[in-house]
Scaffold this active site. Structure first.
Site, PDB file in Angstrom:
ATOM      1  N   ASP A   1      58.609  37.363 -13.535  1.00 11.45           N
ATOM      2  CA  ASP A   1      58.902  36.606 -12.406  1.00 11.45           C
ATOM      3  C   ASP A   1      59.871  36.655 -11.706  1.00 11.45           C
ATOM      4  O   ASP A   1      60.980  36.799 -12.601  1.00 11.45           O
ATOM      5  CB  ASP A   1      58.385  34.892 -12.572  1.00 11.45           C
ATOM      6  CG  ASP A   1      57.035  34.862 -12.893  1.00 11.45           C
ATOM      7  OD1 ASP A   1      56.024  35.739 -12.481  1.00 11.45           O
ATOM      8  OD2 ASP A   1      56.464  33.924 -13.529  1.00 11.45           O
TER       9      ASP A   1
ATOM     10  N   ASP B   1      51.387  36.689  -8.018  1.00 13.76           N
ATOM     11  CA  ASP B   1      51.157  35.027  -7.853  1.00 13.76           C
ATOM     12  C   ASP B   1      50.963  34.718  -6.469  1.00 13.76           C
ATOM     13  O   ASP B   1      49.963  34.067  -6.204  1.00 13.76           O
ATOM     14  CB  ASP B   1      52.324  34.367  -8.479  1.00 13.76           C
ATOM     15  CG  ASP B   1      52.442  34.510  -9.945  1.00 13.76           C
ATOM     16  OD1 ASP B   1      51.624  34.744 -10.686  1.00 13.76           O
ATOM     17  OD2 ASP B   1      53.558  34.579 -10.612  1.00 13.76           O
TER      18      ASP B   1
END
Length: 182
Positions: free
Chosen positions: A138, A156
């Site tokens: 991430d 995401d």
């Protein structure tokens, strides 16, 4: 001397193949951009290193998420969650194929969700391939000052945007049904 005749070859795109490409193009694009961006982060930022992109509002911060959405810990359930994610991804692909003639918000929305699911599944499947699984990469870090949202990635974001498009269609459809019944 021989004469060579040239023939005009006309390439006719199979309508089914064209439709499949059109349906899955957002999926393919999301997977490619997601994997390239994660590779860039791994190669250019040390773990927990951050770079400001738009002042402190948008940063690229290299973190690893060993859990699921919003960093929710899954403990020893990693392999089970990964297998469950694989089945869910296949199911999303099936639903997308079934809805291929639906409204473009539905098709694009589901295609983005599928691309995001595949992107994170590629990272998560490393749990089977390496001895020390480090988690999904991430890096998109949004916030103001010390008030930050959960760090996320392109996959995401694609899932979120895809769900918003799908829900927008649902709201538009349900309002038109209500209006037509009045």
């Amino acid at each position: 001397m021989r004469k060579f005749h040239t023939h005009l070859v006309v390439l006719i795109v199979n309508p089914l193949r064209h439709k499949v490409l059109k349906i899955f193009f957002p999926t393919i694009l999301v997977v490619i951009v997601d994997q390239l961006s994660k590779t860039w982060i791994i190669n250019n930022l040390n773990l927990f290193e951050s770079r400001e992109i738009l002042s402190s509002f948008l940063k690229f911060s290299h973190v690893r998420n060993t859990g699921i959405a919003f960093g929710i810990s899954i403990g020893e359930w990693g392999i089970f969650i990964t297998i469950l994610s694989l089945f869910a991804t296949v199911f999303i692909g099936y639903i997308l194929w079934q809805e291929r003639f639906s409204h473009s918000l539905v098709v694009i929305g589901l295609s983005l969700v599928l691309g995001g699911a595949i992107g994170n599944l590629i990272d998560r499947s490393a749990i089977f391939l390496v001895s020390h699984y480090k988690g999904v990469v991430d890096f998109i870090d949004v916030g103001i000052g010390s008030v930050r949202w959960y760090t996320f990635n392109i996959a995401d974001a694609a899932v979120t945007v895809g769900m918003i498009l799908y829900l927008m269609h649902s709201l538009i459809s349900s309002k038109s049904v209500v209006i037509s019944n009045d």
